[in-house]
Write a protein that holds these residues in place. Sequence first.
Motif, short mmCIF file in Angstrom:
data_model
loop_
_atom_site.label_atom_id
_atom_site.label_comp_id
_atom_site.label_asym_id
_atom_site.label_seq_id
_atom_site.Cartn_x
_atom_site.Cartn_y
_atom_site.Cartn_z
N ARG A 175 22.70 98.67 77.41
CA ARG A 175 21.80 99.49 78.20
C ARG A 175 21.17 100.55 77.30
O ARG A 175 21.55 100.69 76.13
N GLU B 162 21.01 97.34 91.46
CA GLU B 162 21.74 98.59 91.75
C GLU B 162 20.99 99.39 92.82
O GLU B 162 20.27 100.34 92.53
N LEU C 78 21.62 106.34 78.66
CA LEU C 78 22.84 106.30 79.47
C LEU C 78 24.10 106.50 78.63
O LEU C 78 25.22 106.40 79.14
N PRO D 86 18.96 96.62 86.97
CA PRO D 86 17.90 97.55 87.38
C PRO D 86 18.15 98.16 88.77
O PRO D 86 18.82 97.56 89.61
N1 GLU Z 1 20.73 101.00 87.16
C1 GLU Z 1 20.60 101.69 85.93
C2 GLU Z 1 19.14 101.89 85.60
O1 GLU Z 1 18.29 101.22 86.18
C3 GLU Z 1 21.27 100.98 84.78
C4 GLU Z 1 22.73 101.16 84.82
C5 GLU Z 1 23.54 100.55 83.71
O2 GLU Z 1 23.04 99.70 82.96
O3 GLU Z 1 24.70 100.90 83.61
O4 GLU Z 1 18.83 102.72 84.77
#
Ligand code: GLU
Length: 299
Positions: free
Chosen positions: A210, A42, A214, A9
């Motif tokens: 994910r 992140e 993405l 996250p």
């Molecule tokens: N940090 C990203 C988000 O919160 C997820 C990134 C990933 O899973 O690669 O949407």
Amino acid sequence: MQYRTRFAPSPSGLLHVGNAYSALYCARWAEQHQAELLLRIEDIDHTRCRAEFAEHIITDLHWLGLSWPQPVRYQSQCLAAYQEALLELKNMAVVYPCFCTRKDIQQEINRMPSAPQAESSAPIYPGTCRNLDFNQQQQRMKHEPYAWRLDVQKALTKAGENLSWQDGSGKRYPAQIDHDIVIGRKDISFSYHLSVVVDDAEQHISHIIRGEDLRDSTGIHRLLQELLQKPEPVYIHHALLCEANGSKLSKRDGSVSLQSLRLMGVDAQKLHAFLNHATPLSWPFTQARAADILDILGN
Ligand code: GLU
């Protein structure tokens, strides 16, 4: 081989039920495959991320019943690794400085007879700075802020044109990349794309799980993995939990934050069961009063 996945996250707000669905999806997959589930924060974007959100995220995930091996990787503590990767790309001459502002990009697109269309909402970069010569680059770098963009055509020539990625069933998909993406940002030095590729390799992630939102980034990540000689993970994209009307849940909507559900007395086990069995995959309580939510999800 020990499988490994991660939940990653960004602490730019509180977790919402859609994030909880994603975290539980990762945890269920890990359990079914005797895999290790890591947590990664992140927080590379210091303009949007806050330490207190990271703390709330950890509290909420524990409340959901999740646990993970220590230490947790915080991107903000790994900048040297991203710097090194960016330097490698510069040495390969597959990146170039880009001086364009959002407005410049939009104006350039408006001038084009048939503007390129991106799959996502961000405009496709029309390549304005791609062909600046060395002297022009050096001159402008002295006075103007700039980002580093990947020259996708050059990068593909180096990495191999037939790049693809693999999903959980072994099916392969072509790595599609529609424009020269930003690798190093003007404001925060590194992009999401560069940092996740470095992190996933350093954390030996075998399976990246994910949200479907993405999916479009996967081709970019495969290209960066090839250039930087990192191993190729498997990608699993899950459907997103939406509002009842089909729109995306938002971190800005406090009523669906895990924290608010926890504080109003929702039972984490009931929430698990609800999210596991939600068909269609929607959260029907966006506008509901606490009492209505507790009727179904309370102790
Ligand atoms: N940090 C990203 C988000 O919160 C997820 C990134 C990933 O899973 O690669 O949407």
